[in-house]
Design a protein around this motif. Sequence first.
Motif, PDB file in Angstrom:
ATOM      1  N   GLU A   1      -3.759   7.362   6.058  1.00  0.00           N
ATOM      2  CA  GLU A   1      -3.413   6.135   6.763  1.00  0.00           C
ATOM      3  C   GLU A   1      -4.576   5.680   7.641  1.00  0.00           C
ATOM      4  OE1 GLU A   1       0.181   4.503   9.664  1.00  0.00           O
ATOM      5  OE2 GLU A   1       0.050   6.621   9.086  1.00  0.00           O
ATOM      6  N   ASP A   2      -4.774   4.355   7.712  1.00  0.00           N
ATOM      7  CA  ASP A   2      -5.837   3.729   8.515  1.00  0.00           C
ATOM      8  C   ASP A   2      -7.220   4.158   8.042  1.00  0.00           C
ATOM      9  OD1 ASP A   2      -3.939   2.462  10.053  1.00  0.00           O
ATOM     10  OD2 ASP A   2      -3.840   4.105  11.524  1.00  0.00           O
ATOM     11  N   ARG A   3      -7.385   4.364   6.739  1.00  0.00           N
ATOM     12  CA  ARG A   3      -8.696   4.742   6.223  1.00  0.00           C
ATOM     13  C   ARG A   3      -8.898   4.074   4.860  1.00  0.00           C
ATOM     14  NH1 ARG A   3     -10.459  10.956   6.280  1.00  0.00           N
ATOM     15  NH2 ARG A   3      -9.852  10.598   8.481  1.00  0.00           N
ATOM     16  N   LEU A   4     -10.093   3.459   4.655  1.00  0.00           N
ATOM     17  CA  LEU A   4     -10.453   2.797   3.394  1.00  0.00           C
ATOM     18  C   LEU A   4     -11.702   3.428   2.812  1.00  0.00           C
ATOM     19  CD1 LEU A   4      -9.928  -0.993   4.310  1.00  0.00           C
ATOM     20  CD2 LEU A   4      -8.428   0.477   2.941  1.00  0.00           C
ATOM     21  N   LYS A   5     -11.795   3.339   1.469  1.00  0.00           N
ATOM     22  CA  LYS A   5     -12.936   3.895   0.767  1.00  0.00           C
ATOM     23  C   LYS A   5     -13.704   2.740   0.103  1.00  0.00           C
ATOM     24  CE  LYS A   5     -14.145   7.342  -2.749  1.00  0.00           C
ATOM     25  NZ  LYS A   5     -13.596   8.337  -3.713  1.00  0.00           N
ATOM     26  N   PHE A   6     -14.994   2.633   0.424  1.00  0.00           N
ATOM     27  CA  PHE A   6     -15.864   1.578  -0.124  1.00  0.00           C
ATOM     28  C   PHE A   6     -16.820   2.230  -1.119  1.00  0.00           C
ATOM     29  CE2 PHE A   6     -14.422   0.147   3.982  1.00  0.00           C
ATOM     30  CZ  PHE A   6     -14.142  -1.189   3.802  1.00  0.00           C
ATOM     31  N   VAL A   7     -16.766   1.741  -2.369  1.00  0.00           N
ATOM     32  CA  VAL A   7     -17.541   2.334  -3.462  1.00  0.00           C
ATOM     33  C   VAL A   7     -18.578   1.306  -3.930  1.00  0.00           C
ATOM     34  CG1 VAL A   7     -17.453   3.441  -5.723  1.00  0.00           C
ATOM     35  CG2 VAL A   7     -15.512   3.684  -4.150  1.00  0.00           C
ATOM     36  N   TYR A   8     -19.859   1.725  -3.926  1.00  0.00           N
ATOM     37  CA  TYR A   8     -20.967   0.860  -4.359  1.00  0.00           C
ATOM     38  C   TYR A   8     -21.428   1.292  -5.746  1.00  0.00           C
ATOM     39  CZ  TYR A   8     -21.448  -0.463   0.567  1.00  0.00           C
ATOM     40  OH  TYR A   8     -21.232  -0.916   1.834  1.00  0.00           O
ATOM     41  N   THR A   9     -21.872   0.329  -6.526  1.00  0.00           N
ATOM     42  CA  THR A   9     -22.589   0.587  -7.778  1.00  0.00           C
ATOM     43  C   THR A   9     -23.898  -0.207  -7.736  1.00  0.00           C
ATOM     44  OG1 THR A   9     -21.426  -1.233  -8.878  1.00  0.00           O
ATOM     45  CG2 THR A   9     -20.470   0.991  -9.083  1.00  0.00           C
ATOM     46  N   HIS A  10     -24.755   0.074  -8.721  1.00  0.00           N
ATOM     47  CA  HIS A  10     -26.047  -0.597  -8.806  1.00  0.00           C
ATOM     48  C   HIS A  10     -26.898  -0.327  -7.567  1.00  0.00           C
ATOM     49  CE1 HIS A  10     -23.513  -2.813 -11.635  1.00  0.00           C
ATOM     50  NE2 HIS A  10     -24.657  -3.166 -12.296  1.00  0.00           N
ATOM     51  N   VAL A  11     -26.818   0.931  -7.088  1.00  0.00           N
ATOM     52  CA  VAL A  11     -27.660   1.313  -5.965  1.00  0.00           C
ATOM     53  C   VAL A  11     -28.811   2.196  -6.432  1.00  0.00           C
ATOM     54  CG1 VAL A  11     -25.859   1.110  -4.222  1.00  0.00           C
ATOM     55  CG2 VAL A  11     -26.102   3.251  -5.474  1.00  0.00           C
ATOM     56  N   ASP A  12     -28.691   2.741  -7.648  1.00  0.00           N
ATOM     57  CA  ASP A  12     -29.738   3.596  -8.203  1.00  0.00           C
ATOM     58  C   ASP A  12     -30.417   2.826  -9.327  1.00  0.00           C
ATOM     59  OD1 ASP A  12     -31.380   5.589  -9.029  1.00  0.00           O
ATOM     60  OD2 ASP A  12     -29.795   7.044  -9.535  1.00  0.00           O
ATOM     61  N   GLU A  13     -31.712   2.615  -9.203  1.00  0.00           N
ATOM     62  CA  GLU A  13     -32.442   1.851 -10.206  1.00  0.00           C
ATOM     63  C   GLU A  13     -32.457   2.554 -11.558  1.00  0.00           C
ATOM     64  OE1 GLU A  13     -36.302   1.255  -8.637  1.00  0.00           O
ATOM     65  OE2 GLU A  13     -35.646  -0.159  -7.065  1.00  0.00           O
TER      66      GLU A  13
ATOM     67  N   ASN B   1     -19.639  -1.973  15.803  1.00  0.00           N
ATOM     68  CA  ASN B   1     -18.664  -1.948  16.888  1.00  0.00           C
ATOM     69  C   ASN B   1     -19.014  -2.952  17.987  1.00  0.00           C
ATOM     70  OD1 ASN B   1     -16.981   0.085  15.801  1.00  0.00           O
ATOM     71  ND2 ASN B   1     -18.403   1.687  16.493  1.00  0.00           N
ATOM     72  N   GLU B   2     -20.293  -3.279  18.088  1.00  0.00           N
ATOM     73  CA  GLU B   2     -20.671  -4.295  19.066  1.00  0.00           C
ATOM     74  C   GLU B   2     -20.310  -5.690  18.576  1.00  0.00           C
ATOM     75  OE1 GLU B   2     -24.789  -3.762  19.787  1.00  0.00           O
ATOM     76  OE2 GLU B   2     -24.534  -1.982  21.047  1.00  0.00           O
ATOM     77  N   THR B   3     -20.587  -5.968  17.301  1.00  0.00           N
ATOM     78  CA  THR B   3     -20.355  -7.316  16.757  1.00  0.00           C
ATOM     79  C   THR B   3     -18.953  -7.478  16.196  1.00  0.00           C
ATOM     80  OG1 THR B   3     -21.216  -6.614  14.603  1.00  0.00           O
ATOM     81  CG2 THR B   3     -22.785  -7.532  16.188  1.00  0.00           C
ATOM     82  N   ARG B   4     -18.318  -6.353  15.837  1.00  0.00           N
ATOM     83  CA  ARG B   4     -16.993  -6.358  15.204  1.00  0.00           C
ATOM     84  C   ARG B   4     -17.014  -7.152  13.911  1.00  0.00           C
ATOM     85  NH1 ARG B   4     -14.713  -2.243  17.102  1.00  0.00           N
ATOM     86  NH2 ARG B   4     -12.740  -3.033  16.198  1.00  0.00           N
ATOM     87  N   GLU B   5     -18.171  -7.151  13.205  1.00  0.00           N
ATOM     88  CA  GLU B   5     -18.294  -7.825  11.915  1.00  0.00           C
ATOM     89  C   GLU B   5     -18.410  -6.772  10.830  1.00  0.00           C
ATOM     90  OE1 GLU B   5     -21.527 -10.527  11.989  1.00  0.00           O
ATOM     91  OE2 GLU B   5     -20.658 -11.813  13.563  1.00  0.00           O
ATOM     92  N   LEU B   6     -17.510  -6.836   9.846  1.00  0.00           N
ATOM     93  CA  LEU B   6     -17.479  -5.848   8.779  1.00  0.00           C
ATOM     94  C   LEU B   6     -18.664  -6.015   7.837  1.00  0.00           C
ATOM     95  CD1 LEU B   6     -15.858  -3.522   7.572  1.00  0.00           C
ATOM     96  CD2 LEU B   6     -14.557  -5.202   6.235  1.00  0.00           C
ATOM     97  N   ALA B   7     -19.193  -7.221   7.741  1.00  0.00           N
ATOM     98  CA  ALA B   7     -20.326  -7.462   6.840  1.00  0.00           C
ATOM     99  C   ALA B   7     -21.540  -6.659   7.268  1.00  0.00           C
ATOM    100  CB  ALA B   7     -20.660  -8.957   6.819  1.00  0.00           C
ATOM    101  N   VAL B   8     -21.724  -6.479   8.562  1.00  0.00           N
ATOM    102  CA  VAL B   8     -22.847  -5.689   9.061  1.00  0.00           C
ATOM    103  C   VAL B   8     -22.722  -4.251   8.574  1.00  0.00           C
ATOM    104  CG1 VAL B   8     -23.986  -4.858  11.148  1.00  0.00           C
ATOM    105  CG2 VAL B   8     -23.082  -7.185  11.063  1.00  0.00           C
ATOM    106  N   LEU B   9     -21.515  -3.730   8.567  1.00  0.00           N
ATOM    107  CA  LEU B   9     -21.289  -2.347   8.105  1.00  0.00           C
ATOM    108  C   LEU B   9     -21.551  -2.224   6.613  1.00  0.00           C
ATOM    109  CD1 LEU B   9     -20.235   0.571   8.537  1.00  0.00           C
ATOM    110  CD2 LEU B   9     -17.938  -0.312   8.111  1.00  0.00           C
ATOM    111  N   LEU B  10     -21.017  -3.164   5.821  1.00  0.00           N
ATOM    112  CA  LEU B  10     -21.159  -3.071   4.373  1.00  0.00           C
ATOM    113  C   LEU B  10     -22.629  -3.191   3.958  1.00  0.00           C
ATOM    114  CD1 LEU B  10     -18.099  -5.260   3.271  1.00  0.00           C
ATOM    115  CD2 LEU B  10     -18.249  -2.764   3.471  1.00  0.00           C
ATOM    116  N   LYS B  11     -23.327  -4.115   4.584  1.00  0.00           N
ATOM    117  CA  LYS B  11     -24.739  -4.302   4.235  1.00  0.00           C
ATOM    118  C   LYS B  11     -25.589  -3.129   4.711  1.00  0.00           C
ATOM    119  CE  LYS B  11     -28.515  -7.641   4.711  1.00  0.00           C
ATOM    120  NZ  LYS B  11     -28.941  -8.926   5.306  1.00  0.00           N
TER     121      LYS B  11
END
Length: 281
Positions: free
Chosen positions: A207-219, A259-269
Amino acid sequence: MRQTTSSHPNTPDLTTTPAKKHNKTTMSSVFEPSHSTTRPPLGGGPSLADTLPSINFGFDELRDRMAKFTAKFDAFIEQGRKRVLEERNQFRMNVAELQEDQRMKKKDIEILQLKTSSYQQTMSKEAAETREMQAAITSLTAQRDKQAANRDALKAQIAATQKEIDARLAAQRAHAAQVEAQARFNVPELDFWVTNLCLRIEGAGVEDRLKFVYTHVDEKSWEREAWFELSMGGRDYDVRHCRPKLEREKVERVLERVNETRELAVLLKGMRELFVEAMKS
């Protein structure tokens, strides 16, 4: 019966004495001097023995009296023997009764001793139980006083905690309102980052936890995945697990900016940049 009479040490042999006297009387009565010698009288006249008077000692009467005495004595002895037997039997019966009474008294004494021992054990047990109950009462009284003091302390603590909870609820409500307002702008932006960062979002099983999976990170292998788990249960975001492993200091710097900006895009990038850097190294 005569044998019993003669066996007594102090009783004279009365049966044989008359017989001996009778024999002497018979011999004296039938004694004839003329038959005792073959010598003829010296003179032609009667002998001296013939001139002696005949003597009757009354042996028959004496024998009858002795026989009657013997019969009476035997009857007396028989009665005495019977009386002695009766007294002996009575004595034995009395002794048996006394022994039986003694046995019954002894049995009664043993029963009383057992009852006394049982009563003493019961009294000792009751005394021990009384002491245990008194000790338990004392202990329970002390526990009651201690619990009363703890109750008062807990009441004060609960009141303070309730105040803190109310303050935190108010802060969480304000934060939720802020997050909800920000989510209206994040949904289109999140779709943009999912598409452009080759990202998909999954549940982490907690509960209260998400998993973010990236692809195309290894050339070298575009299908190779990299992921991290984001915990959103607290006031600040936190990364719990990630694959491949990243340096914690770099992850902390990304989380600090988020946590300062509270913007999720900063975390993902920021996390994608860290994964790309890790794949290259």
